[in-house]
Scaffold this motif. Structure first.
Motif, PDB file in Angstrom:
ATOM      1  N   VAL A   1      -0.610   3.855  -5.614  1.00 48.72           N
ATOM      2  CA  VAL A   1      -1.947   3.295  -5.359  1.00 48.72           C
ATOM      3  C   VAL A   1      -1.903   1.775  -5.470  1.00 48.72           C
ATOM      4  O   VAL A   1      -2.487   1.060  -4.640  1.00 48.72           O
ATOM      5  CB  VAL A   1      -2.972   3.878  -6.355  1.00 48.72           C
ATOM      6  N   ALA A   2      -1.190   1.275  -6.479  1.00 46.57           N
ATOM      7  CA  ALA A   2      -1.095  -0.168  -6.686  1.00 46.57           C
ATOM      8  C   ALA A   2      -0.376  -0.869  -5.544  1.00 46.57           C
ATOM      9  O   ALA A   2      -0.457  -2.103  -5.423  1.00 46.57           O
ATOM     10  CB  ALA A   2      -0.380  -0.462  -8.000  1.00 46.57           C
ATOM     11  N   ASP A   3       0.290  -0.113  -4.701  1.00 48.01           N
ATOM     12  CA  ASP A   3       1.036  -0.686  -3.582  1.00 48.01           C
ATOM     13  C   ASP A   3       0.263  -0.610  -2.268  1.00 48.01           C
ATOM     14  O   ASP A   3       0.832  -0.828  -1.198  1.00 48.01           O
ATOM     15  CB  ASP A   3       2.372   0.044  -3.433  1.00 48.01           C
ATOM     16  N   THR A   4      -1.035  -0.320  -2.357  1.00 49.11           N
ATOM     17  CA  THR A   4      -1.862  -0.219  -1.150  1.00 49.11           C
ATOM     18  C   THR A   4      -2.728  -1.458  -0.964  1.00 49.11           C
ATOM     19  O   THR A   4      -3.134  -2.102  -1.931  1.00 49.11           O
ATOM     20  CB  THR A   4      -2.784   1.008  -1.212  1.00 49.11           C
ATOM     21  N   ASP A   5      -3.029  -1.758   0.278  1.00 47.74           N
ATOM     22  CA  ASP A   5      -3.866  -2.917   0.591  1.00 47.74           C
ATOM     23  C   ASP A   5      -5.284  -2.750   0.063  1.00 47.74           C
ATOM     24  O   ASP A   5      -5.902  -3.729  -0.369  1.00 47.74           O
ATOM     25  CB  ASP A   5      -3.908  -3.145   2.102  1.00 47.74           C
ATOM     26  N   ASP A   6      -5.798  -1.521   0.091  1.00 45.18           N
ATOM     27  CA  ASP A   6      -7.168  -1.301  -0.393  1.00 45.18           C
ATOM     28  C   ASP A   6      -7.281  -1.633  -1.877  1.00 45.18           C
ATOM     29  O   ASP A   6      -8.253  -2.259  -2.307  1.00 45.18           O
ATOM     30  CB  ASP A   6      -7.576   0.158  -0.156  1.00 45.18           C
ATOM     31  N   PHE A   7      -6.304  -1.216  -2.665  1.00 43.69           N
ATOM     32  CA  PHE A   7      -6.363  -1.488  -4.098  1.00 43.69           C
ATOM     33  C   PHE A   7      -6.246  -2.976  -4.368  1.00 43.69           C
ATOM     34  O   PHE A   7      -6.932  -3.527  -5.246  1.00 43.69           O
ATOM     35  CB  PHE A   7      -5.246  -0.724  -4.824  1.00 43.69           C
ATOM     36  N   VAL A   8      -5.387  -3.639  -3.632  1.00 42.14           N
ATOM     37  CA  VAL A   8      -5.108  -5.060  -3.855  1.00 42.14           C
ATOM     38  C   VAL A   8      -6.255  -5.957  -3.403  1.00 42.14           C
ATOM     39  O   VAL A   8      -6.370  -7.102  -3.865  1.00 42.14           O
ATOM     40  CB  VAL A   8      -3.791  -5.441  -3.130  1.00 42.14           C
ATOM     41  N   ALA A   9      -7.123  -5.457  -2.549  1.00 50.27           N
ATOM     42  CA  ALA A   9      -8.151  -6.300  -1.913  1.00 50.27           C
ATOM     43  C   ALA A   9      -8.923  -7.207  -2.877  1.00 50.27           C
ATOM     44  O   ALA A   9      -9.102  -8.399  -2.585  1.00 50.27           O
ATOM     45  CB  ALA A   9      -9.109  -5.424  -1.118  1.00 50.27           C
ATOM     46  N   PRO A  10      -9.377  -6.727  -4.065  1.00 47.25           N
ATOM     47  CA  PRO A  10     -10.122  -7.630  -4.958  1.00 47.25           C
ATOM     48  C   PRO A  10      -9.301  -8.801  -5.473  1.00 47.25           C
ATOM     49  O   PRO A  10      -9.854  -9.835  -5.866  1.00 47.25           O
ATOM     50  CB  PRO A  10     -10.541  -6.713  -6.113  1.00 47.25           C
ATOM     51  N   LEU A  11      -7.989  -8.655  -5.464  1.00 46.47           N
ATOM     52  CA  LEU A  11      -7.122  -9.716  -5.974  1.00 46.47           C
ATOM     53  C   LEU A  11      -6.927 -10.850  -4.970  1.00 46.47           C
ATOM     54  O   LEU A  11      -6.546 -11.955  -5.345  1.00 46.47           O
ATOM     55  CB  LEU A  11      -5.752  -9.149  -6.351  1.00 46.47           C
TER      56      LEU A  11
END
Length: 297
Positions: A107-117
């Motif tokens: 999950v941490a390697d997905t663009d959706d998860f990273v978006a807030p960062l």
């Protein structure tokens, strides 16, 4: 050395093979110990000081800055947007605070998860067990995005376990217990290079614990920070803020009254810095000012 320490060293060697994402591969090649861009705010645990929270907010760009709180070290089954540290930031005026969490590196390697960062100005890692942050985020797009916050001139901060993860060597990173200094996870996120960071040092009588790490990697700079106290870093400049002390293990000794003194354990040298004191991480020496004179430790 105790059998447990020998076992821990063996595990450390295994870890170096098991975790190939060493920070030398992911960090930039700048010449300073801390980030050339942005700041670190490294807190020794039990953060209560409004001034330290406000320092993070200010360095991030003010009350409208985007602050991402990462509670993953805590180990709870789940976290929502009302995690306690996020609430505190909001109560102190921050208007754009997001809680971001997963235990799953996929999950941490997905663009959706990273978006807030992608637009974050500050990251805050909460307390708990530092190895959980490694297992969830190391080697993923999320870890890359954390580092990019510094690249944009933002802030990486953390308290307790969230402080230790900031170092290149992960102190107390063993999954079996936090009393093992050199454990089965020894690689931190490396925002402070060639350094090991311990926390809760005075409250938990950890004054001599850092030497277990330095016996294994004597080239490291050891920093142990007490509760409700922070070390603020930019480049090679470090400043102590908060209510008590940070301990420095650089192989030397420094006294506020200027005396060298007789040292009964010359191989176990460390010294104390308090709020307002400054330290040169590159030269590994206290920055002498009028403020460092006077009071004797």
């Amino acid at each position: 050395m105790r059998l447990t320490s020998l076992f821990s060293v063996a595990l450390a060697a295994t870890t170096a093979l098991a975790f190939p994402y060493t920070k030398s591969a992911t960090r930039d090649s700048n010449t300073t110990v801390g980030p050339e861009n942005g700041h670190l705010v490294i807190v020794g645990g039990n953060l209560k000081s409004e001034a330290i929270y406000q320092r993070i907010i200010s360095l991030a760009g003010g009350y409208n800055a985007s602050i991402v709180v990462v509670p993953t070290a805590g180990g709870e089954a789940s976290y929502d947007q009302n995690f306690s540290t996020a609430i505190t930031f909001r109560e102190l005026g921050a208007t754009n605070v997001t809680v971001l969490h997963t235990y799953d590196p996929a999950v941490a390697d997905t663009d959706d998860f990273v978006a807030p960062l992608k637009s974050a100005n500050a990251i805050f890692f909460g307390g708990g067990r530092q190895w959980r942050l490694v297992d969830a985020y190391a080697g993923t797009k999320t870890e890359t995005a954390f580092n990019e916050v510094l690249g944009r001139g933002g802030v990486i901060s953390g308290s307790s376990a969230g402080a230790s993860i900031i170092g290149s060597f992960l102190a107390r990173g063993d999954t079996s217990g936090n009393d093992i200094l050199v454990g089965d996870h020894t690689v931190g996120f490396g925002y402070l290079k060639n350094a090991a960071i311990d926390q809760h040092v005075l409250v938990r009588n950890r004054h001599f614990d850092m030497f277990q790490i330095l016996e294994v990697q004597p080239e490291l700079l050891g920093i142990a920070i007490d509760e409700d106290t922070a070390v603020v870093v930019h480049g090679n400049d470090a400043e102590i803020v908060g209510s008590t002390y940070a301990l420095i293990y650089d192989g030397g000794f420094w006294s506020r009254d200027g005396s060298g003194g007789k040292y009964d354990l010359p191989e176990k040298k460390f010294y104390f810095l308090k709020a307002g004191d400054k330290y040169d991480l590159g030269a590994r020496k206290v920055v002498e000012t009028e403020a460092t004179g006077g009071d004797e430790l």
